[in-house]
Structures are given as C-alpha cells and as structure tokens.
Enzyme design. Structure first.
Site, PDB file in Angstrom:
ATOM      1  N   CYS A  78      18.489 -18.876 -12.473  1.00 23.22           N
ATOM      2  CA  CYS A  78      17.186 -18.559 -12.820  1.00 23.22           C
ATOM      3  C   CYS A  78      15.940 -19.109 -11.940  1.00 23.22           C
ATOM      4  O   CYS A  78      15.129 -18.368 -11.248  1.00 23.22           O
ATOM      5  CB  CYS A  78      16.969 -18.678 -14.293  1.00 23.22           C
ATOM      6  SG  CYS A  78      16.662 -20.322 -15.026  1.00 23.22           S
ATOM      7  N   HIS A 130      14.576 -21.658 -18.992  1.00 25.42           N
ATOM      8  CA  HIS A 130      14.968 -20.401 -18.337  1.00 25.42           C
ATOM      9  C   HIS A 130      13.602 -19.978 -17.911  1.00 25.42           C
ATOM     10  O   HIS A 130      12.579 -20.018 -18.429  1.00 25.42           O
ATOM     11  CB  HIS A 130      15.361 -19.403 -19.314  1.00 25.42           C
ATOM     12  CG  HIS A 130      16.134 -18.275 -18.647  1.00 25.42           C
ATOM     13  ND1 HIS A 130      17.134 -18.031 -17.786  1.00 25.42           N
ATOM     14  CD2 HIS A 130      15.593 -16.754 -18.713  1.00 25.42           C
ATOM     15  CE1 HIS A 130      17.207 -16.837 -17.273  1.00 25.42           C
ATOM     16  NE2 HIS A 130      16.338 -15.968 -17.952  1.00 25.42           N
ATOM     17  N   HIS A 142      14.980 -11.458 -13.812  1.00 27.97           N
ATOM     18  CA  HIS A 142      15.395 -12.929 -13.841  1.00 27.97           C
ATOM     19  C   HIS A 142      17.004 -13.058 -13.509  1.00 27.97           C
ATOM     20  O   HIS A 142      17.718 -11.912 -13.270  1.00 27.97           O
ATOM     21  CB  HIS A 142      15.269 -13.673 -15.135  1.00 27.97           C
ATOM     22  CG  HIS A 142      16.126 -12.668 -16.191  1.00 27.97           C
ATOM     23  ND1 HIS A 142      16.727 -13.232 -17.253  1.00 27.97           N
ATOM     24  CD2 HIS A 142      16.052 -11.327 -16.747  1.00 27.97           C
ATOM     25  CE1 HIS A 142      17.244 -12.397 -18.042  1.00 27.97           C
ATOM     26  NE2 HIS A 142      16.585 -11.412 -17.709  1.00 27.97           N
TER      27      HIS A 142
END
Length: 171
Positions: A78, A130, A142
């Site tokens: 990510c 994240h 993402h």
C-alpha cells in the site's frame, strides 16, 4: 473530419477497463458478491477523475498483486503504491512507509478531501498500517493485501472503523 487516435485509444481503454471490471464483479469466486450498483459507482468514480494521467496510472496498476515491500508490477504494497502514484502523477516525494507518510500531510476531514489526497488506516488498532489515495465521491485506490490494487468505497464499515487520518501533502 479527422480522428484523434489518442482520444479514441483512451476511450477504448476506458471501455475495456469498465468491461473487465464488470466481468470481475460478475465472475468473482468469493461467496459474497459485489452488487452491480457497487461496480457502477466504482466505474463512475473512475470516470469522474479530473486527472487523465491518474486515470491511466490506476488502470495500469489495477489488479497488480500485493507484495510486502514491492514497488513494481510484480507486486506492490500500500505505501509503495501511494509512493509511486504521488511521485509519478503529482511529482511529490513521500517517505516509503505508511506510518511515515502520515506525518507529512496536512490533516483534513474526509468531506474536504480532494483527488490525490492520502487516507490512512489502522487495522491493527494501533499505529497507521495502511494508506490509500482519495479519488472522489468517497472512493479511493489502494493496494489491498487480499485483492491487490483496487478502487474501494470509503463508506464500507471496515474502512470507517479503521480510518485514522486523511489529508494533503504539505508543500
């Protein structure tokens, strides 16, 4: 009348992306299926992007698998995806790790987010773990650990519970 092949090619690529998205939604092997309305809203978010280079970047990377530490089409995590997107589309330099990326943004509320802003999550319940890039209408792109690079709805409860920070890069 002359045909602009670049525009035509872009439209064909857009149509192909939407068709692939619909097939993937319809043919998913998971028991939980994504409704057509979800796929339509995702496609609408992509079609509403102001930046055509961003659109192309996302379509080129959609489906690339997740790989911790990855920074190429063989796999990307990510923070690596956010790092590459910001560098290639906006010319912004970001730290490599999502927790470090969260320290270089000017915090905004979700309602104030603009295309290209960063969204940070904590799925582990502690520090940021994240990151995604905001698109529009509460959609973001993402690198998912299970699905690779995808566009998702920020309104999904899992994302709402884990959202910890969002904003634009400080210049």
């Amino acid at each position: 009348m002359t045909i602009d092949h670049t525009v035509l090619k872009g439209r064909l690529k857009s149509l192909l992306f939407l068709m692939v998205l619909m097939v993937l939604v319809a043919c998913g092997s998971r028991k939980k299926t994504v409704s057509t309305s979800t796929a339509a809203r995702t496609a609408m978010a992509m079609s509403n992007l102001k930046s055509k280079p961003l659109y192309r970047f996302i379509t080129d990377w959609t489906g690339v698998r997740y790989r911790l530490g990855g920074l190429d089409k063989r796999g990307v995590d990510c923070s690596g995806f956010a790092f590459l997107l910001q560098k290639n589309i906006y010319g912004n330099e970001l730290p490599r790790r999502s927790s470090d990326q969260a320290t270089v943004i000017r915090t905004k509320s979700v309602s104030q987010l603009k295309e290209g802003d960063l969204i940070f999550f904590s799925f582990g319940g502690g520090a940021v773990d994240h990151v995604g890039v905001y698109l529009n209408n509460n959609y973001f792109v993402h690198a998912s650990t299970t699905r690779g690079v995808v566009v998702d709805d920020l309104n999904l409860p899992a994302y709402q519970r884990a959202l910890v920070k969002a904003g634009s890069i400080k210049n």
